[in-house]
Design a protein around this motif. Structure first.
Motif, mmCIF file in Angstrom:
data_model
loop_
_atom_site.group_PDB
_atom_site.id
_atom_site.type_symbol
_atom_site.label_atom_id
_atom_site.label_comp_id
_atom_site.label_asym_id
_atom_site.label_seq_id
_atom_site.Cartn_x
_atom_site.Cartn_y
_atom_site.Cartn_z
ATOM 1 N N GLU B 33 0.829 -1.208 0.000
ATOM 2 C CA GLU B 33 0.000 0.000 0.000
ATOM 3 C C GLU B 33 0.866 1.263 0.000
ATOM 4 N N VAL B 34 0.373 2.311 -0.641
ATOM 5 C CA VAL B 34 1.028 3.613 -0.567
ATOM 6 C C VAL B 34 0.091 4.550 0.190
ATOM 7 N N VAL B 35 0.534 4.950 1.374
ATOM 8 C CA VAL B 35 -0.302 5.821 2.207
ATOM 9 C C VAL B 35 0.374 7.181 2.300
ATOM 10 N N VAL B 36 -0.401 8.219 2.012
ATOM 11 C CA VAL B 36 0.141 9.567 2.132
ATOM 12 C C VAL B 36 -0.481 10.231 3.354
ATOM 13 N N LEU B 37 0.392 10.758 4.205
ATOM 14 C CA LEU B 37 -0.045 11.461 5.420
ATOM 15 C C LEU B 37 0.012 12.950 5.152
ATOM 16 N N ILE B 38 -1.146 13.602 5.298
ATOM 17 C CA ILE B 38 -1.133 15.054 5.141
ATOM 18 C C ILE B 38 -1.693 15.701 6.404
ATOM 19 N N GLY B 39 -1.495 16.982 6.495
ATOM 20 C CA GLY B 39 -1.979 17.697 7.666
ATOM 21 C C GLY B 39 -1.207 18.981 7.835
ATOM 22 N N PRO B 40 -1.806 19.960 8.539
ATOM 23 C CA PRO B 40 -1.079 21.214 8.751
ATOM 24 C C PRO B 40 0.165 20.970 9.600
ATOM 25 N N GLY B 42 2.629 20.775 12.537
ATOM 26 C CA GLY B 42 2.323 20.604 13.951
ATOM 27 C C GLY B 42 1.192 19.636 14.197
ATOM 28 N N SER B 43 0.724 18.962 13.138
ATOM 29 C CA SER B 43 -0.409 18.053 13.310
ATOM 30 C C SER B 43 0.035 16.685 13.811
ATOM 31 N N GLY B 44 1.341 16.412 13.770
ATOM 32 C CA GLY B 44 1.844 15.146 14.306
ATOM 33 C C GLY B 44 2.193 14.127 13.249
ATOM 34 N N LYS B 45 2.101 14.501 11.967
ATOM 35 C CA LYS B 45 2.322 13.488 10.924
ATOM 36 C C LYS B 45 3.779 13.021 10.873
ATOM 37 N N THR B 46 4.715 13.953 10.972
ATOM 38 C CA THR B 46 6.126 13.560 10.989
ATOM 39 C C THR B 46 6.447 12.759 12.250
ATOM 40 N N MET B 202 6.196 -1.206 -4.037
ATOM 41 C CA MET B 202 6.807 -0.896 -2.735
ATOM 42 C C MET B 202 5.747 -0.387 -1.760
ATOM 43 N N THR B 203 5.835 -0.855 -0.542
ATOM 44 C CA THR B 203 4.973 -0.316 0.512
ATOM 45 C C THR B 203 5.575 1.002 0.981
ATOM 46 N N MET B 204 4.768 2.057 0.982
ATOM 47 C CA MET B 204 5.316 3.376 1.305
ATOM 48 C C MET B 204 4.371 4.158 2.216
ATOM 49 N N VAL B 205 4.981 4.874 3.149
ATOM 50 C CA VAL B 205 4.229 5.855 3.940
ATOM 51 C C VAL B 205 4.925 7.188 3.693
ATOM 52 N N VAL B 206 4.163 8.150 3.174
ATOM 53 C CA VAL B 206 4.771 9.394 2.728
ATOM 54 C C VAL B 206 4.117 10.579 3.439
ATOM 55 N N VAL B 207 4.938 11.324 4.185
ATOM 56 C CA VAL B 207 4.460 12.593 4.728
ATOM 57 C C VAL B 207 4.844 13.663 3.717
ATOM 58 N N THR B 208 3.888 14.386 3.220
ATOM 59 C CA THR B 208 4.208 15.360 2.170
ATOM 60 C C THR B 208 3.153 16.451 2.087
ATOM 61 N N HIS B 209 3.539 17.536 1.441
ATOM 62 C CA HIS B 209 2.572 18.579 1.096
ATOM 63 C C HIS B 209 2.266 18.556 -0.398
ATOM 64 N N GLU B 210 2.847 17.557 -1.102
ATOM 65 C CA GLU B 210 2.646 17.463 -2.546
ATOM 66 C C GLU B 210 1.310 16.782 -2.829
ATOM 67 N N MET B 211 0.266 17.588 -2.941
ATOM 68 C CA MET B 211 -1.074 17.022 -3.102
ATOM 69 C C MET B 211 -1.232 16.312 -4.451
ATOM 70 N N GLY B 212 -0.525 16.819 -5.451
ATOM 71 C CA GLY B 212 -0.587 16.168 -6.764
ATOM 72 C C GLY B 212 -0.080 14.740 -6.685
ATOM 73 N N PHE B 213 1.011 14.574 -5.978
ATOM 74 C CA PHE B 213 1.590 13.245 -5.794
ATOM 75 C C PHE B 213 0.596 12.351 -5.039
ATOM 76 N N ALA B 214 0.029 12.900 -3.979
ATOM 77 C CA ALA B 214 -0.914 12.130 -3.175
ATOM 78 C C ALA B 214 -2.077 11.650 -4.044
#
Lengths: 248, 256
Positions: B33-40, B42-46, B202-214
């Protein structure tokens, strides 16, 4: 004032064999005490960085005591003090036909003990100056702490502390003169002995000073080379220019 | 617990001092699975990402990778901190790519990529280097094997960092804002490599602000705010019909 130029030149350019032996002892003491100081110092630095309160306290106490007392006192204490108390007497040892006198052993040990305390703090500063991201990258790959230290952190810390290490050995070369108080015939003691027979005090001490200047200058040259050679992040020699080009 | 769950985080809580940065977080990632973590910010994603390979300790809950708890072991129903050595072994299956690349500064690209397999997997040097060259080629840098990090651009460094993580053949790759420290013109080259990885399964967890990628690559988008997961779902659903007001506010701020 009369400066005996011919005597000065003779002592400087054709030193007596006793003086050359003293020069040898100076170098041997400085090099061996520095190497021991590097090793003890690293162990102490790991103690200071350890989360274990006992090890940390032990290392901190060592550093506190050693840096807080004069080297000259440490030398006399280790050679004369410990022997007087019956704790340790330094006796001459003969290894492969070469006599290794007790006072030389004590002198090297005292210099090394002193050096270790300073090196420990230098290592600690160097390790602390390595970017946290380097530690994290090594951890994230699954390296255990010792492996991370050996392959990632210490090589970078070493480059950071290269200049302070240069300072330390420079000081070490000169501090060997203090060991003359326990009768090690290094350059200064030999000079004092010659002086007591000839009373050419000005000329003789000028010569010994110049020999120390020669030693420290040679060291400076070496450090200059080392600095260029070990510069951090130096591009590989085979591709220095191409590597800087922007990607296609 | 299902077999295909690679990451299982349940009831995770974490404080930085008095500040609660993760609040009863339940987060699961399936194999492939490819999971993208988004959030403002300070939201705790990193922080959540860094807890998954135990770069950060947690105060409550549990995180398991590949079915095994990470960072803690269970004794008489209580969790106690695990030995650093054991944690290190588990991290070998969890690759991580950092925002600031963190390439080893004392090594060239080839050494960066081949070091861990040599030391940790016992791969012979020649084989590790051959594999490293192949990986550098895969991330588009076949000619940079001898370059030191300082001689590489940000985008190139990040691609080497991805190759370095891949060299351990991890079960999952964690990306912590991999393009945030890059100049805009270098973002694309890194995202392209990540897209290829995702396509390769590949199994991936991605913290990003790249919404296009997400939107293009993610199987699932997880939205965090104030230390909680507030919304989760297929990217199309999250992007076109966000349920939570904070998600709407975030997407509004990022997309416009």
């Amino acid at each position: 004032m009369h400066f005996d130029w011919p005597y000065f030149w003779a002592q400087l350019l054709t030193p007596s064999s006793a003086f050359l032996d003293g020069l040898g002892l100076t170098v041997i003491m400085a090099v061996s005490a520095q190497i021991l100081g590097f090793i003890f110092g690293l162990i102490l630095a790991f103690g200071r960085l350890s989360p274990n309160k006992f090890l940390n306290g032990l290392a901190a106490t060592y550093i506190w005591v050693v840096r807080g007392t004069p080297l000259l006192v440490q030398i006399v204490f280790i050679y004369n003090g410990l022997a007087a108390a019956g704790i340790v007497s330094f006796n001459d040892i003969k290894i492969a036909g070469i006599v290794f006198p007790g006072n030389l052993q004590a002198g090297i040990l005292a210099l090394a003990i002193n050096e270790a305390a300073y090196m420990a703090e230098i290592y600690r500063a160097g390790i602390g100056a390595v970017d946290r991201g380097q530690f994290e990258a090594a951890k994230a790959l699954g390296m255990p702490p010792a492996m991370m230290m050996r392959h990632v952190v210490l090589p970078q810390a070493f480059r950071i502390i290269l200049l302070p290490i240069g300072n330390q050995f420079n000081i070490m070369l000169k501090n060997t003169t203090l060991v003359s108080v326990i009768g090690v015939s290094e350059m200064l003691l030999v000079t004092e002995t010659i002086n007591s027979a000839t009373f050419r005090t000005f000329e003789l001490y000028a010569v010994v000073a110049l020999y120390f200047l020669l030693l420290t200058s040679l060291w400076n040259l070496f450090m200059g080379w080392a600095e260029r050679h070990f510069a951090l992040g130096r591009p590989a020699p085979e591709a220095p220019r191409a590597a800087l080009e922007t990607p296609a | 617990m299902s077999d295909d769950l690679l990451i299982e985080a349940t009831g995770v809580e974490k404080w930085f001092g008095a500040v609660k940065v993760l609040d009863r977080v339940n987060f699961f990632v399936r194999r492939g699975e490819v999971v993208v973590l988004i959030g403002p910010s300070g939201s705790g994603k990193t922080t959540l990402l860094r807890c998954i390979n135990h770069l950060e300790p947690i105060q409550n809950g549990r995180i398991a990778v590949n079915g095994a708890l990470i960072g803690y072991r269970e004794r008489n129903g209580r969790l106690i901190p695990d030995a650093e050595r054991n944690i290190a072994v588990q991290r070998r299956d969890v690759g991580m790519v950092f925002q600031r690349f963190n390439l080893f500064a004392n090594m060239n690209a080839l050494q960066n990529v081949s070091l861990a397999p040599r030391l940790l997997r016992g791969t012979p040097k020649a084989q590790a280097e051959e594999q490293a060259r192949a990986l550098l080629a895969r991330v588009g840098l076949p000619d940079k094997a001898n370059a030191f990090p300082t001689a590489l651009s940000g985008g190139q460094q990040q691609r080497v960092a991805i190759a370095r993580a891949l060299a351990m053949q991890p079960a999952v790759l964690l990306f912590d804002e991999p393009t945030s420290a890059l100049d805009p013109e270098m973002v694309g080259e890194v995202l392209a490599v990540m897209r290829d990885l995702a396509l390769s399964g590949m199994t991936m967890v991605v913290v990003t602000h790249e919404m296009g990628f997400a939107r293009q690559v993610a199987d699932r988008v997880t939205v965090m705010a104030d230390g909680r997961i507030i919304e989760e779902g297929h990217p199309e659903a999250v992007f076109t019909d966000p349920q939570h007001t904070k998600t709407r506010a975030l997407l509004g701020a990022v997309l416009h």
